[in-house]
Design a protein around this motif. Structure first.
Motif, short mmCIF file in Angstrom:
data_model
loop_
_atom_site.label_atom_id
_atom_site.label_comp_id
_atom_site.label_asym_id
_atom_site.label_seq_id
_atom_site.Cartn_x
_atom_site.Cartn_y
_atom_site.Cartn_z
N MET A 79 14.24 0.17 -5.37
CA MET A 79 13.72 1.29 -4.99
C MET A 79 14.05 1.58 -3.75
O MET A 79 14.52 0.95 -2.68
CB MET A 79 12.18 0.22 -4.98
CG MET A 79 11.14 1.62 -4.66
SD MET A 79 10.80 1.45 -2.80
CE MET A 79 10.45 -0.18 -1.71
N SER A 80 13.82 2.74 -3.89
CA SER A 80 14.35 3.65 -2.12
C SER A 80 13.36 3.92 -1.08
O SER A 80 12.17 3.69 -1.81
CB SER A 80 15.13 4.71 -2.87
OG SER A 80 15.07 6.00 -1.75
N ASP A 81 13.48 3.69 -0.03
CA ASP A 81 13.01 4.21 1.25
C ASP A 81 12.12 5.23 1.55
O ASP A 81 11.24 6.31 1.96
CB ASP A 81 12.86 3.75 2.25
CG ASP A 81 13.59 2.08 2.67
OD1 ASP A 81 12.54 1.55 1.91
OD2 ASP A 81 13.90 1.16 3.03
N PHE A 82 12.96 6.41 0.49
CA PHE A 82 12.81 7.66 -0.16
C PHE A 82 11.78 8.13 -0.85
O PHE A 82 11.83 9.59 -0.96
CB PHE A 82 14.06 8.51 0.40
CG PHE A 82 14.99 8.22 1.11
CD1 PHE A 82 14.87 8.90 2.93
CD2 PHE A 82 15.84 7.72 1.24
CE1 PHE A 82 15.85 8.75 4.04
CE2 PHE A 82 17.35 6.98 2.40
CZ PHE A 82 16.51 7.50 3.50
N ASP A 83 11.38 7.04 -1.85
CA ASP A 83 11.01 7.76 -3.12
C ASP A 83 9.82 7.21 -2.97
O ASP A 83 9.12 5.34 -3.08
CB ASP A 83 11.42 7.48 -4.06
CG ASP A 83 12.79 8.25 -4.77
OD1 ASP A 83 12.44 8.97 -5.12
OD2 ASP A 83 13.64 7.62 -3.12
N GLU A 97 13.05 11.28 -3.76
CA GLU A 97 14.78 11.68 -3.49
C GLU A 97 15.61 11.30 -4.44
O GLU A 97 16.04 11.83 -4.52
CB GLU A 97 14.61 11.89 -2.35
CG GLU A 97 16.51 11.93 -1.53
CD GLU A 97 16.19 12.18 0.24
OE1 GLU A 97 17.72 11.26 0.30
OE2 GLU A 97 15.38 12.42 0.83
N ASP A 98 16.01 9.27 -4.36
CA ASP A 98 16.72 8.73 -5.22
C ASP A 98 16.35 8.82 -6.45
O ASP A 98 17.05 9.11 -7.76
CB ASP A 98 16.67 7.48 -4.57
CG ASP A 98 17.35 7.03 -3.37
OD1 ASP A 98 17.91 8.79 -2.92
OD2 ASP A 98 17.49 6.04 -3.15
N SER A 99 15.27 9.14 -7.07
CA SER A 99 14.78 9.19 -8.84
C SER A 99 14.70 10.71 -8.82
O SER A 99 15.55 10.81 -10.48
CB SER A 99 13.09 8.67 -8.26
OG SER A 99 12.45 9.79 -7.89
N GLU A 120 2.55 1.67 -13.11
CA GLU A 120 3.31 1.18 -11.98
C GLU A 120 4.20 2.13 -11.00
O GLU A 120 5.58 2.00 -10.53
CB GLU A 120 4.52 0.64 -12.97
CG GLU A 120 3.86 -0.55 -13.86
CD GLU A 120 3.03 -0.48 -15.12
OE1 GLU A 120 3.43 1.21 -15.81
OE2 GLU A 120 2.30 -0.96 -15.10
N ARG A 121 4.11 3.68 -11.39
CA ARG A 121 4.96 4.55 -10.06
C ARG A 121 6.28 4.48 -11.03
O ARG A 121 7.47 5.06 -10.08
CB ARG A 121 4.71 4.32 -9.29
CG ARG A 121 3.34 4.85 -8.86
CD ARG A 121 2.81 3.92 -7.43
NE ARG A 121 3.24 2.82 -7.30
CZ ARG A 121 2.50 1.16 -7.48
NH1 ARG A 121 1.22 1.83 -7.85
NH2 ARG A 121 2.81 0.29 -7.37
N LEU A 175 3.13 3.62 -1.37
CA LEU A 175 3.21 2.80 -2.59
C LEU A 175 4.44 3.30 -2.92
O LEU A 175 5.28 4.52 -3.13
CB LEU A 175 2.40 2.98 -3.24
CG LEU A 175 1.24 2.36 -3.22
CD1 LEU A 175 -0.24 2.56 -4.40
CD2 LEU A 175 1.05 1.25 -2.94
N PRO A 176 5.51 2.46 -3.55
CA PRO A 176 6.93 3.19 -4.64
C PRO A 176 7.06 3.63 -5.70
O PRO A 176 6.23 3.13 -6.52
CB PRO A 176 8.05 1.77 -4.34
CG PRO A 176 7.03 0.25 -4.35
CD PRO A 176 5.04 0.95 -3.56
N LEU A 177 8.61 4.32 -5.70
CA LEU A 177 7.56 4.93 -7.22
C LEU A 177 9.89 5.50 -6.99
O LEU A 177 10.44 5.23 -6.30
CB LEU A 177 7.86 6.67 -6.60
CG LEU A 177 5.92 7.38 -6.52
CD1 LEU A 177 6.58 8.34 -5.44
CD2 LEU A 177 5.79 7.40 -7.79
#
Length: 297
Positions: free
Chosen positions: A1-5, A25-27, A85-86, A226-228
């Motif tokens: 999981m990225s801090d940017f998503d 971003e990463d996704s 679940e994003r 919430l993470p994506l």
């Protein structure tokens, strides 16, 4: 999981409006890495990914939200899925020779139609349709909520081929403001301020700074992010079910035509699943085919 998503909800304390912000971003980069999309297609796909993530934030159940756009133009298909679940994935089909570098939605997808599908794991599937006749995807989605007589909802979407961002505002049922005129005035106030948001601000500002710039005179509560993440839902099991749906006779015929090895490629992530004669025999004998047979190396 990225801090940017991530997605992040916010709420106005003095009126009945909530908001959601999404950053990808990463996704987004993982989706783009699977295919060599022209820049206008990559930008439009990023906007649709942001839109799907915003809408999926409304899901109150386990399931999937799907945005699928079709047209008669240079981009005949755009499709994005985001789960409860994003987890997000997306794909585009395009005719590279027809795409102008400065093309927008209307040029890329003339006579386009967007289907919004909510597919719960348990319960009834829902689908809504909207014409892609607005200036951009955000306008089309906003108009969909007007036409469907749901809660007033408005979108702002941006993508630059590196990152995709989205903002959604949605009116809530009457609570703090009961008078219809006051509710309408409050809605127009927050959406008019959001209309002043420039593309570079939405793409580059952190959420706290963005909300302060727009609503520094309002009482706004920003909730935890919430993470994506990108994740493809393809699997060998799903590919096996596709083969079973063909029937044994057709599957064996295809196997022969392909020289003894059937390949099923995931269009989203380009992963390839291979099946040989032993796999097919095991599959139609009821044994499944979770793992490739030991006869193939």
């Amino acid at each position: 999981m990225s801090d940017f998503d991530f997605s992040q909800r916010f709420l106005f304390d003095d009126n009945d409006v909530r908001g959601e912000l999404v950053a990808l971003e990463d996704s987004y980069q993982q989706v783009l890495a699977k295919h060599a999309y022209p820049e206008p297609v990559a930008r439009l796909l990023g906007e649709m990914m942001a839109a799907a993530a915003l809408l999926a934030g409304n899901l109150k159940f386990e399931g999937l939200l799907v945005l699928q756009a079709r047209s008669s133009g240079p981009v005949p298909l755009l499709m994005v899925e985001c789960s409860s679940e994003r987890e997000v994935r997306g794909i585009a089909r395009y005719h590279a020779e027809q795409i102008d570098a400065q093309a927008g939605l209307r040029e890329l997808m003339p006579e386009g139609v967007l289907a919004l599908t909510v597919d719960p794991k348990d319960g009834q599937r829902y689908q809504g349709i909207v014409a892609l006749d607005g200036a951009d995807l955000a306008e089309c989605l906003s108009q969909y909520f007007v036409n469907s007589e749901q809660l007033p909802t408005k979108f702002w979407l941006q993508s630059d081929g590196r990152r995709a961002r989205g903002l959604m505002l949605q009116a809530l049922p009457a609570d703090r403001l009961r008078d219809p005129e006051e509710r309408q005035a409050a809605w127009e106030h927050v959406t008019t301020l959001a209309d002043t948001l420039r593309a570079e601000e939405l793409l580059k500002l952190d959420n706290e700074t963005l909300l302060h710039r727009l609503y520094h005179q309002e009482q706004v509560r920003l909730f935890d992010a919430l993470p994506l993440q990108f994740r493809c839902s393809c699997s060998r099991e799903r590919s096996s079910r596709a083969l079973v749906s063909l029937g044994e006779e057709d599957a064996r015929r295809l196997l022969e035509e392909e020289g003894g090895t059937l390949s099923i490629d995931c269009q989203f992530c380009n992963h390839r699943y291979l099946f040989d004669a032993a796999d097919i025999a095991q599959l139609f004998a009821g044994g499944g085919s979770d793992e490739p047979s030991s006869t193939r190396h």
